[in-house]
Design a protein around this motif. Structure first.
Motif, PDB file in Angstrom:
ATOM      1  N   GLY A   1       0.791  -1.219   0.000  1.00 41.02           N
ATOM      2  CA  GLY A   1       0.000   0.000   0.000  1.00 41.02           C
ATOM      3  C   GLY A   1       0.819   1.262   0.000  1.00 41.02           C
ATOM      4  N   LEU A   2       2.059   1.172  -0.463  1.00 37.30           N
ATOM      5  CA  LEU A   2       2.938   2.335  -0.518  1.00 37.30           C
ATOM      6  C   LEU A   2       2.985   2.893  -1.934  1.00 37.30           C
ATOM      7  CD1 LEU A   2       5.907   0.857   1.566  1.00 37.30           C
ATOM      8  CD2 LEU A   2       4.068   2.358   2.386  1.00 37.30           C
ATOM      9  N   GLY A   3       3.352   4.147  -2.048  1.00 40.66           N
ATOM     10  CA  GLY A   3       3.471   4.755  -3.357  1.00 40.66           C
ATOM     11  C   GLY A   3       4.708   4.258  -4.082  1.00 40.66           C
ATOM     12  N   PRO A   4       4.860   4.605  -5.353  1.00 39.64           N
ATOM     13  CA  PRO A   4       6.042   4.173  -6.106  1.00 39.64           C
ATOM     14  C   PRO A   4       7.311   4.802  -5.544  1.00 39.64           C
ATOM     15  CG  PRO A   4       4.781   5.800  -7.347  1.00 39.64           C
ATOM     16  CD  PRO A   4       3.947   5.435  -6.158  1.00 39.64           C
ATOM     17  N   VAL A   5       8.431   4.185  -5.857  1.00 39.94           N
ATOM     18  CA  VAL A   5       9.729   4.710  -5.429  1.00 39.94           C
ATOM     19  C   VAL A   5       9.954   6.069  -6.086  1.00 39.94           C
ATOM     20  CG1 VAL A   5      12.220   4.324  -5.456  1.00 39.94           C
ATOM     21  CG2 VAL A   5      10.659   2.398  -5.148  1.00 39.94           C
ATOM     22  N   ASP A   6      10.475   7.038  -5.333  1.00 38.23           N
ATOM     23  CA  ASP A   6      10.819   8.341  -5.893  1.00 38.23           C
ATOM     24  C   ASP A   6      11.865   8.132  -6.986  1.00 38.23           C
ATOM     25  OD1 ASP A   6      11.625  10.889  -6.503  1.00 38.23           O
ATOM     26  OD2 ASP A   6      12.017  11.506  -4.437  1.00 38.23           O
ATOM     27  N   PRO A   7      11.555   8.502  -8.223  1.00 36.60           N
ATOM     28  CA  PRO A   7      12.480   8.205  -9.323  1.00 36.60           C
ATOM     29  C   PRO A   7      13.713   9.095  -9.362  1.00 36.60           C
ATOM     30  CG  PRO A   7      10.622   9.483 -10.132  1.00 36.60           C
ATOM     31  CD  PRO A   7      10.331   9.175  -8.685  1.00 36.60           C
ATOM     32  N   ARG A   8      13.759  10.148  -8.558  1.00 37.25           N
ATOM     33  CA  ARG A   8      14.868  11.093  -8.648  1.00 37.25           C
ATOM     34  C   ARG A   8      16.209  10.410  -8.366  1.00 37.25           C
ATOM     35  NH1 ARG A   8      16.358  16.601  -8.198  1.00 37.25           N
ATOM     36  NH2 ARG A   8      18.221  16.915  -6.927  1.00 37.25           N
TER      37      ARG A   8
END
Length: 354
Positions: free
Chosen positions: A214-221
């Protein structure tokens, strides 16, 4: 600085460990045997009231990632990462890389089953330093990097190591996925294939893991910066190769080499400030004692990731089908395998699609 930029993971195999004779093999055998002796089932560690609460939380997460790897990602279901070893040192292995003074080609080391790799791994920092000193005395450029985790490719049940617990949740789970991927498919002597495959499994597996929790996607930065920095280093490495190929006497080459490294540091600062202002994660590494050997690990983890991304899209995200396709690639001769990887890497799904 990211782990993949710092060092190359080790693959130490039982077939190597059990070879008779030789000081190096004896050292590796003792180091691996020590890990086997000191492994404790994680369930027992968690049941011990003396276990530190922070360590217990990390181990619980490792077990959850371990189960997810087999249940959801099609990775081996075995005893790996169900046991724990407290190393009482910051790294499990130190890898020693070397190149000639005016070459970017690694001094390779070849082993049964594992094939040829660009480093030697030591369980003792003292012995790694001795090897580094020996190689420097021969006129080589040398770099030593600490390794928090490594794989025996399924020959033993690899444990969770205390050196892995300092990572954040994503890094810890991702490392479990990465090392188990090595147990699923491994091609002797093709480091770029092995590491790119495991890196794709790590990244895609982490996306699936976070979604399941239930977590958001990994920060792509962070990934974008790492990829861009890797390309910056690879371009620099090629410019060094061109300088060395031009020849000249030792004094002239030494001056060109010195100037090239100085120019690289300036180009890095301009790139960082233009594209990633305020992010200094690579500053210490760039400011350090760089040489040819420092540059060796770059690119090995990412070279074929676009190809595996396309392959995963072709099978519509079916992990079993994906691993089967990768295994089929692994069985091909290297030239044919690379040709297929190149075709995949330039296909329409070389970035996430479908």
């Amino acid at each position: 600085m990211t782990r993949s930029a710092q060092t190359l993971r080790s693959c130490l195999l039982a077939a190597v460990l059990l070879l008779p004779g030789g000081c190096y093999y004896a050292h590796v055998a003792r180091g691996q045997a020590s890990l086997l002796v000191h492994r404790q089932p994680i369930d027992h560690v968690l049941a011990d009231p003396a276990t530190d609460a922070a360590i217990a939380d990390r181990l619980k997460l490792a077990l959850q990632a371990r189960r997810f790897a087999s249940d959801a990602l099609g990775l081996p279901r075995n005893g790996s990462y169900t046991r724990y070893v407290d190393l009482h040192r910051p790294y499990v292995v130190w890898n020693v890389f070397a190149t000639p003074a005016y070459s970017i080609k690694a001094v390779n080391h070849c082993f049964p089953i594992a094939g040829c790799v660009a480093y030697r791994g030591y369980f003792s920092q003292v012995q790694a330093t001795r090897e580094a000193d020996r190689l420097r005395a021969q006129g080589n450029d040398v770099s030593v990097g600490g390794v928090p985790a490594y794989s025996t490719l399924g020959w033993f049940d690899d444990p969770v190591l205390s050196s892995m617990l300092r990572w954040d949740d994503d890094e810890l789970a991702g490392e479990v996925f990465h090392e188990l991927a090595h147990q699923r498919v491994y091609v002797a002597g093709d480091t770029a294939f092995n590491e790119s495959y495991a890196t794709f499994v790590q990244r895609q597996g982490l996306d699936d893991w976070r979604h399941a929790r239930g977590l958001g996607p990994v920060d792509p930065r962070g990934d974008r910066m790492e990829a861009a920095f890797t390309h910056l280093v690879i371009d620099f490495r090629q410019s060094l190769a061109d300088i060395y190929a031009g020849g000249g006497d030792t004094a002239a080459l030494a001056e060109k080499k010195r100037a090239a490294f100085a120019d690289f540091r300036e180009r890095y600062a301009r790139w960082r400030d233009a594209d990633f202002a305020g992010d200094k994660r690579y500053d210490a590494w760039v400011a350090g004692d760089l040489n040819n050997a420092s540059l060796l690990p770059f690119g090995l983890y990412e070279q074929w990731v676009p190809a595996f991304t396309a392959l995963f899209a072709q099978v519509h995200g079916n992990w079993s089908a994906f691993h089967a396709r990768v295994a089929a690639l692994a069985r091909k001769p290297k030239q044919a395998r690379q040709a297929e990887l190149e075709a995949l890497a330039t296909s329409t799904c070389a970035t996430p699609c479908g």
